[in-house]
Write a protein that holds these residues in place. Structure first.
Motif, PDB file in Angstrom:
ATOM      1  N   GLY A  48       0.765  -1.321  -0.102  1.00  0.00           N
ATOM      2  CA  GLY A  48       0.217  -0.026   0.010  1.00  0.00           C
ATOM      3  C   GLY A  48       0.659   1.249  -0.121  1.00  0.00           C
ATOM      4  N   PHE A  49       1.938   1.368  -0.608  1.00  0.00           N
ATOM      5  CA  PHE A  49       2.737   2.578  -0.658  1.00  0.00           C
ATOM      6  C   PHE A  49       2.116   3.023  -1.526  1.00  0.00           C
ATOM      7  CE2 PHE A  49       6.880   4.642  -2.083  1.00  0.00           C
ATOM      8  CZ  PHE A  49       7.218   5.290  -1.114  1.00  0.00           C
ATOM      9  N   ARG A  50       1.890   4.501  -1.195  1.00  0.00           N
ATOM     10  CA  ARG A  50       1.320   5.751  -2.018  1.00  0.00           C
ATOM     11  C   ARG A  50       2.529   6.498  -2.719  1.00  0.00           C
ATOM     12  NH1 ARG A  50      -1.616   8.006   1.623  1.00  0.00           N
ATOM     13  NH2 ARG A  50      -3.172   6.530   1.613  1.00  0.00           N
ATOM     14  N   ILE A  51       2.572   6.213  -4.154  1.00  0.00           N
ATOM     15  CA  ILE A  51       3.392   7.073  -4.922  1.00  0.00           C
ATOM     16  C   ILE A  51       2.577   8.289  -5.556  1.00  0.00           C
ATOM     17  CG2 ILE A  51       4.968   7.237  -7.034  1.00  0.00           C
ATOM     18  CD1 ILE A  51       5.557   4.002  -6.336  1.00  0.00           C
ATOM     19  N   SER A  52       2.882   9.452  -5.203  1.00  0.00           N
ATOM     20  CA  SER A  52       2.446  10.432  -5.785  1.00  0.00           C
ATOM     21  C   SER A  52       2.816  10.699  -7.193  1.00  0.00           C
ATOM     22  CB  SER A  52       2.675  11.932  -5.035  1.00  0.00           C
ATOM     23  OG  SER A  52       3.852  11.916  -5.237  1.00  0.00           O
ATOM     24  N   VAL A 143      12.314   8.863  -2.344  1.00  0.00           N
ATOM     25  CA  VAL A 143      13.058   7.662  -3.305  1.00  0.00           C
ATOM     26  C   VAL A 143      13.373   6.781  -2.447  1.00  0.00           C
ATOM     27  CG1 VAL A 143      15.102   7.510  -4.977  1.00  0.00           C
ATOM     28  CG2 VAL A 143      13.540   9.654  -5.047  1.00  0.00           C
ATOM     29  N   ALA A 144      14.350   6.742  -1.384  1.00  0.00           N
ATOM     30  CA  ALA A 144      14.667   5.572  -0.675  1.00  0.00           C
ATOM     31  C   ALA A 144      13.628   4.663  -0.015  1.00  0.00           C
ATOM     32  CB  ALA A 144      15.621   6.225   0.724  1.00  0.00           C
ATOM     33  N   LEU A 145      12.721   5.439   0.309  1.00  0.00           N
ATOM     34  CA  LEU A 145      11.453   4.491   0.821  1.00  0.00           C
ATOM     35  C   LEU A 145      11.010   3.782  -0.157  1.00  0.00           C
ATOM     36  CD1 LEU A 145       9.948   6.819   3.457  1.00  0.00           C
ATOM     37  CD2 LEU A 145      10.986   4.470   3.845  1.00  0.00           C
ATOM     38  N   ALA A 146      10.679   4.390  -1.479  1.00  0.00           N
ATOM     39  CA  ALA A 146      10.038   3.660  -2.633  1.00  0.00           C
ATOM     40  C   ALA A 146      11.199   2.279  -2.912  1.00  0.00           C
ATOM     41  CB  ALA A 146       9.761   4.623  -3.818  1.00  0.00           C
ATOM     42  N   HIS A 147      12.199   2.680  -2.882  1.00  0.00           N
ATOM     43  CA  HIS A 147      13.168   1.426  -3.125  1.00  0.00           C
ATOM     44  C   HIS A 147      13.142   0.567  -2.203  1.00  0.00           C
ATOM     45  CE1 HIS A 147      15.374   2.563  -6.971  1.00  0.00           C
ATOM     46  NE2 HIS A 147      14.886   3.908  -6.773  1.00  0.00           N
ATOM     47  N   ALA A 148      13.074   0.896  -0.890  1.00  0.00           N
ATOM     48  CA  ALA A 148      13.108  -0.004   0.188  1.00  0.00           C
ATOM     49  C   ALA A 148      11.999  -0.948   0.171  1.00  0.00           C
ATOM     50  CB  ALA A 148      13.084   0.797   1.696  1.00  0.00           C
ATOM     51  N   VAL A 149      10.785  -0.469  -0.242  1.00  0.00           N
ATOM     52  CA  VAL A 149       9.310  -1.154  -0.255  1.00  0.00           C
ATOM     53  C   VAL A 149       9.453  -2.107  -1.394  1.00  0.00           C
ATOM     54  CG1 VAL A 149       6.825  -0.995  -0.851  1.00  0.00           C
ATOM     55  CG2 VAL A 149       8.121   0.671   0.892  1.00  0.00           C
ATOM     56  N   ALA A 206      12.532   2.325 -13.553  1.00  0.00           N
ATOM     57  CA  ALA A 206      11.838   1.897 -14.841  1.00  0.00           C
ATOM     58  C   ALA A 206      12.040   0.549 -15.217  1.00  0.00           C
ATOM     59  CB  ALA A 206      12.008   3.007 -15.803  1.00  0.00           C
ATOM     60  N   ALA A 207      13.230   0.093 -14.926  1.00  0.00           N
ATOM     61  CA  ALA A 207      13.546  -1.235 -15.370  1.00  0.00           C
ATOM     62  C   ALA A 207      13.219  -2.315 -14.459  1.00  0.00           C
ATOM     63  CB  ALA A 207      14.930  -1.209 -15.796  1.00  0.00           C
ATOM     64  N   ALA A 208      13.054  -2.054 -13.134  1.00  0.00           N
ATOM     65  CA  ALA A 208      12.915  -3.149 -12.428  1.00  0.00           C
ATOM     66  C   ALA A 208      11.973  -2.695 -11.278  1.00  0.00           C
ATOM     67  CB  ALA A 208      14.229  -3.213 -11.511  1.00  0.00           C
ATOM     68  N   SER A 209      10.953  -1.958 -11.526  1.00  0.00           N
ATOM     69  CA  SER A 209       9.874  -1.534 -10.355  1.00  0.00           C
ATOM     70  C   SER A 209       8.973  -2.665 -10.362  1.00  0.00           C
ATOM     71  CB  SER A 209       9.133  -0.391 -10.709  1.00  0.00           C
ATOM     72  OG  SER A 209       8.723  -0.415 -11.924  1.00  0.00           O
ATOM     73  N   GLY A 210       8.544  -3.415 -11.383  1.00  0.00           N
ATOM     74  CA  GLY A 210       7.804  -4.703 -11.474  1.00  0.00           C
ATOM     75  C   GLY A 210       6.512  -4.318 -10.745  1.00  0.00           C
ATOM     76  N   ARG A 211       6.006  -5.487  -9.872  1.00  0.00           N
ATOM     77  CA  ARG A 211       4.754  -5.549  -9.417  1.00  0.00           C
ATOM     78  C   ARG A 211       4.556  -4.260  -8.368  1.00  0.00           C
ATOM     79  NH1 ARG A 211       5.137 -10.520  -5.223  1.00  0.00           N
ATOM     80  NH2 ARG A 211       6.910 -10.133  -4.463  1.00  0.00           N
ATOM     81  N   THR A 212       5.796  -3.871  -7.769  1.00  0.00           N
ATOM     82  CA  THR A 212       5.490  -2.839  -6.839  1.00  0.00           C
ATOM     83  C   THR A 212       5.067  -1.518  -7.359  1.00  0.00           C
ATOM     84  OG1 THR A 212       7.426  -3.787  -5.394  1.00  0.00           O
ATOM     85  CG2 THR A 212       6.897  -1.390  -5.199  1.00  0.00           C
ATOM     86  N   GLN A 213       5.401  -1.123  -8.334  1.00  0.00           N
ATOM     87  CA  GLN A 213       4.959   0.075  -8.854  1.00  0.00           C
ATOM     88  C   GLN A 213       3.734  -0.347  -9.635  1.00  0.00           C
ATOM     89  OE1 GLN A 213       7.234   1.426 -12.490  1.00  0.00           O
ATOM     90  NE2 GLN A 213       6.443   3.682 -12.190  1.00  0.00           N
TER      91      GLN A 213
END
Length: 219
Positions: A48-52, A143-149, A206-213
């Motif tokens: 449920g990480f919210r990306i604006s 950005v750090a949290l997005a990559h962490a999640v 962009a290349a590896a965000s996969g299902r998280t994004q």
């Protein structure tokens, strides 16, 4: 009488996390360690990480290099560089010992050769206990949290414990749950297994965000 702080070992610290408590101090040079078990606990749901829209654009455009476990001590130092901090030198030393044992990790955000932001935490079972984060340029901690999640999900983690809820974390999808509910989630996560793999956190978005994004909430 010996200083109680001197009796705390990395193994005791891990036992404390397994019980749902964590350490804090009242300042950088505070020799005492205070154990905290909040009545309401902050958690960041990994699904449920919210990306604006602005953060999504920042992630797509890049401008940052993201690594993991390259500069753990520097990240903790940066998190402690505040007028008021709970990260005493004793607590930092314990985290560095946990890092050497493979139970504490950092995600670093670089702008060219400068450390621009980051987050660090403790791992146990399939739980990640987020300790602190910092940002020296806009959006670096997000950005750090997005990559962490994204990395925690890929590595099989089930729980991202933020300890407390701040407006910054709430804007990213974090919430609060009662202590009893947290302990149930913690037990389930401790019964699981996960392995922190630095490569999961450092690839381009962009290349590896996969299902998280794909599954993140974008607003």
């Amino acid at each position: 009488m010996p200083d109680p702080a001197d009796e705390i070992t990395p193994e005791i610290l891990l036992r404390a996390y397994a019980m749902g408590i964590f350490p804090m101090a009242e300042g950088r040079d505070d020799p005492e360690i205070h154990w905290v078990d909040p009545r309401r606990r902050g958690i960041l749901p990994l699904d449920g990480f919210r990306i604006s829209r602005s953060l999504a654009r920042r992630l797509r455009l890049g401008g940052f290099t993201v690594t993991a476990d390259r500069a753990f001590a520097q990240v903790v130092d940066a998190c402690a560089e505040r007028d008021e901090t709970w990260i005493s030198r004793r607590i930092q030393s314990l985290y560095e010992s946990l890092h050497a044992l493979g139970h504490a990790h950092s995600i670093e955000v670089w702008q060219k050769d400068r450390l621009a932001g980051g987050v660090y935490g403790v791992t146990l079972g399939a739980a990640f206990f987020g300790e602190s984060m910092f940002s020296r340029v806009p959006d670096a901690s997000k950005v750090a949290l997005a990559h962490a999640v994204r990395g925690l999900r890929a590595d099989g983690f089930r729980l991202f414990d933020t300890q407390f809820l701040t407006p910054h974390l709430a804007s990213l999808g974090a919430g609060e749950i009662p202590r009893a509910s947290y302990h149930r989630l913690l037990k389930a996560a401790l019964d699981g297994t996960a392995r922190f793999e630095p490569a999961s956190y450092s690839s381009g978005w962009a290349a590896a965000s996969g299902r998280t994004q794909d599954s993140a909430q974008t607003s």
